[in-house]
Design an enzyme around this catalytic site. Structure first.
Site, mmCIF file in Angstrom:
data_model
loop_
_atom_site.group_PDB
_atom_site.id
_atom_site.type_symbol
_atom_site.label_atom_id
_atom_site.label_comp_id
_atom_site.label_asym_id
_atom_site.label_seq_id
_atom_site.Cartn_x
_atom_site.Cartn_y
_atom_site.Cartn_z
ATOM 1 N N GLY A 265 -0.491 -9.379 10.326
ATOM 2 C CA GLY A 265 0.535 -8.562 9.691
ATOM 3 C C GLY A 265 1.279 -7.753 10.725
ATOM 4 O O GLY A 265 1.181 -8.012 11.936
ATOM 5 N N ASP B 64 -1.428 2.070 -1.007
ATOM 6 C CA ASP B 64 -0.998 0.672 -0.886
ATOM 7 C C ASP B 64 -1.831 -0.223 -1.796
ATOM 8 O O ASP B 64 -2.350 -1.259 -1.379
ATOM 9 C CB ASP B 64 -1.093 0.201 0.570
ATOM 10 C CG ASP B 64 -0.204 -1.014 0.845
ATOM 11 O OD1 ASP B 64 0.668 -1.325 0.009
ATOM 12 O OD2 ASP B 64 -0.386 -1.648 1.896
#
Length: 502
Positions: free
Chosen positions: A42, A159
């Site tokens: 990521g 998140d």
């Protein structure tokens, strides 16, 4: 096999070696943790499946290596990575992967955690299709206690999304992962504007403004549920007036009024309308609602959102009456405007060609005064030049993209400014050899005060915007004549003001 941690090498070595055959770097972290294969990557780095060589049975582990994709935010990202290690070290919950170790080795950072074998819920959705009510109830019953555990320790995850919920193979228990965005909430911190972190589709409105609270996690969990029920992007689960219409996307996947009531409350735009805590939300999950209220919940979820939005609009109008956001005319940073205008052109050209904006442009080169970012929205994007120094102003371009309908053309012909400060939106030029069925509009914005924080995402409506009210600047920004003037100066740099005589 053992993977080399060196980002410039990453050679695959025979098992049991202690150093890389190709570059000579150590293959063991802390003389015990070995990487076997890459299992994820990521913006902050890579994750490896590893083993603990110091234990006889070599138990598996997950090794996260900090390796930001962009150097622009390396200092901030590094701090968040270190904070994630601190948060994980302090947690002990059976459904949060155990923290094992943290290393800083030659400017590289690593977090080692318990490895959870299984699928995340995004993978499960792709493989098995939409979730039933039974699966959603099981998800909520498992997740509410985890969130309550975090909130009791003043932690906001920030998140919550399907990718960060892993179902362990075997016992089907859910685990909450990725605490890179987690934030410690204190009595004063809750009232302050902070860094806006999270995944746009699942983030609560107040979190988009940098003001995450405990209820922001509940909102994200609720949006996760309606996404899993519909297999549809949350951006598509609202109508043109920003009302939730997730029931319209259920198809044959029936949801009881009682569960729908819980979900509607979780995803309410107004914080005060959500459950006061994860514990209270869990209690409401099995509490039947009176029959007299069932029809209200069935049809009134959108009304809650509408009332909240009306309240926000009225507050905004009252604030603007006292302190109107006049168009800004000030000396602007030409270097930042020049770079921003280049990225606007790239986005415009790509949209007219494909009907989509670039959410992750391959090159957004930072300059000495600013760095640049893209903030995707429902029907467009926000390009932002964010200052590096606290005495500098930020710049934003809000871009709408879509197809122009006949009603849009009628509105365009009859459009008049609502007030003297409404300069309307700008149509970007197209140099395509063939006409495009798509169109773009842009509003140029400048921060009202000096800043070093990204702005919240402004609202980008579905229909063609004609005024700055329909394509507004983000909060804390206003339409800038200074940017228009700067673009004129930049144009004069490259084109002669008059044609020379032969």
């Amino acid at each position: 096999m053992s993977l080399c941690f060196n980002p410039a090498c990453r050679h695959s070595n025979p098992d049991r070696l202690s150093s890389c055959q190709q570059c000579g770097e150590p293959l063991l972290l802390g003389d015990r943790y070995r990487a076997l294969q890459e299992i994820g990557s990521g913006g902050f780095g890579r994750t490896y499946l590893g083993v603990d060589d110091a234990e006889p049975d070599r138990p598996p582990c997950a090794i996260k290596q900090f390796l930001p994709a962009s150097a622009n935010d390396k200092a901030i990202a590094s701090r968040l990575f270190r904070k994630e290690a601190e948060r994980l070290r302090s947690l002990s919950h059976p459904q949060i992967p155990k923290f094992l170790a943290y290393f800083e080795i030659e400017n590289q950072q690593y977090i080692v955690q318990e490895f959870i074998p299984g699928q995340n819920l995004a993978e499960e959705l792709a493989e098995s299709g939409v979730f039933s009510e039974t699966k959603i109830r099981d998800l909520l019953r498992q997740m509410f206690p985890i969130l309550q555990y975090l909130h009791d320790r003043h932690l906001i995850h920030r998140d919550i999304k399907p990718e960060n919920l892993i179902r362990r193979r075997g016992d089907r228990r859910l685990f909450l992962v990725d605490f890179g965005a987690a934030k410690l909430a204190t009595g004063t911190a809750l009232a302050k504007t902070g860094t806006r972190i999270g995944t746009a589709e699942f983030v609560a409105p107040e979190q988009l403004r940098g003001k995450a609270v405990f209820a922001s996690d509940l909102y994200s969990l609720g949006v996760t549920c309606i996404h899993l029920l519909t297999n549809t992007s949350p951006f598509d689960l609202v109508d043109g007036d920003n009302h939730w219409v997730w029931r319209d996307w259920l198809g044959d996947n029936a949801v009881s009024p009682q569960l729908a009531a819980v979900l509607d409350r979780l995803i309410s735009p107004a914080v005060s309308s959500r459950h006061p805590s994860a514990r209270a939300a869990l209690q409401s999950l099995d509490k039947p609602i009176p029959k007299s209220k069932q029809n209200w919940w069935k049809y009134g979820g959108a009304a809650v959102a509408a009332l909240a939005i009306v309240a926000i609009i009225k507050i905004t109008q009252n604030r603007e009456t006292v302190n109107p956001n006049q168009p800004i005319i000030r000396e602007t940073n030409l270097d930042a405007i020049e770079a921003l205008s280049t990225y606007i052109k790239i986005q415009n050209d790509h949209y007219l060609e494909t009907g989509q904006f670039l959410e992750n442009p391959s090159q957004m080169i930072p300059i000495a005064s600013h760095y640049f970012t893209v903030q995707p929205g429902d029907n467009g994007i926000q390009l932002v030049a964010i200052p590096r120094q606290p005495d500098t102003y930020g710049y934003a371009a809000v871009l709408w993209g879509g197809k122009i309908s006949d009603s849009d053309r009628d509105r365009q012909q009859n459009w008049k400014p609502q007030d003297p400060t409404d300069f309307g939106t700008f149509s970007l030029p197209s140099f395509r050899p063939t006409p495009s069925e798509y169109a773009t509009r842009v509003t140029y914005c400048e921060s009202l005060e000096s800043t070093t924080e990204p702005p919240p995402l402004s609202e980008i409506g579905r229909s063609l915007p004609l005024s700055t009210h329909e394509l507004p600047c983000p909060e804390g920004y206003a339409f800038s004549l200074g940017i228009i003037d700067a673009m004129g100066k930049l144009s004069a740099k490259t084109q002669p003001s008059s044609i020379p005589n032969p």
